[in-house]
Design a protein around this motif. Structure first.
Motif, mmCIF file in Angstrom:
data_model
loop_
_atom_site.group_PDB
_atom_site.id
_atom_site.type_symbol
_atom_site.label_atom_id
_atom_site.label_comp_id
_atom_site.label_asym_id
_atom_site.label_seq_id
_atom_site.Cartn_x
_atom_site.Cartn_y
_atom_site.Cartn_z
ATOM 1 N N LEU A 173 0.922 -1.192 0.076
ATOM 2 C CA LEU A 173 0.051 0.154 0.022
ATOM 3 C C LEU A 173 0.790 1.393 0.027
ATOM 4 N N GLY A 174 1.708 1.223 0.613
ATOM 5 C CA GLY A 174 2.716 2.375 1.033
ATOM 6 C C GLY A 174 3.466 2.803 -0.539
ATOM 7 N N PRO A 175 4.203 2.082 -0.904
ATOM 8 C CA PRO A 175 4.916 2.341 -2.197
ATOM 9 C C PRO A 175 3.907 2.620 -3.441
ATOM 10 N N LEU A 176 2.821 1.937 -3.589
ATOM 11 C CA LEU A 176 1.812 2.114 -4.206
ATOM 12 C C LEU A 176 1.211 3.464 -4.264
ATOM 13 N N ALA A 177 0.878 3.912 -2.904
ATOM 14 C CA ALA A 177 0.140 5.365 -2.663
ATOM 15 C C ALA A 177 1.160 6.384 -3.012
#
Length: 74
Positions: free
Chosen positions: A60-64
């Motif tokens: 979720l973090g890298p994609l966000a």
């Protein structure tokens, strides 16, 4: 409460799935952190340190960051 399964008790397919998902997570995080380091602060939406910390949240973090953290180039 159920007992946790050890690595040796997992099937070969399950082990491969875990390995592939782990590699994908690391690759996404590497791409996001590399982009964050190379990008000037004015081209990042929000503080760079917060985005760097967010990349450690699985998938979720890298994609966000890749979707919302980079400012549009003018």
């Amino acid at each position: 409460m159920a007992r946790n399964t050890s690595w040796n008790e997992l099937s070969v397919v399950a082990r491969w799935r875990i390995a592939v998902m782990g590699i994908a997570q690391l690759a996404l995080q590497f791409v996001a952190l590399r982009d964050l380091v190379k990008r000037p602060a004015l081209e990042v939406n929000g503080p760079k340190s917060a985005w760097a910390a967010a990349t450690f949240i699985n998938f979720l973090g890298p994609l966000a960051y890749l979707a919302f953290g980079r400012a549009k180039k003018k």
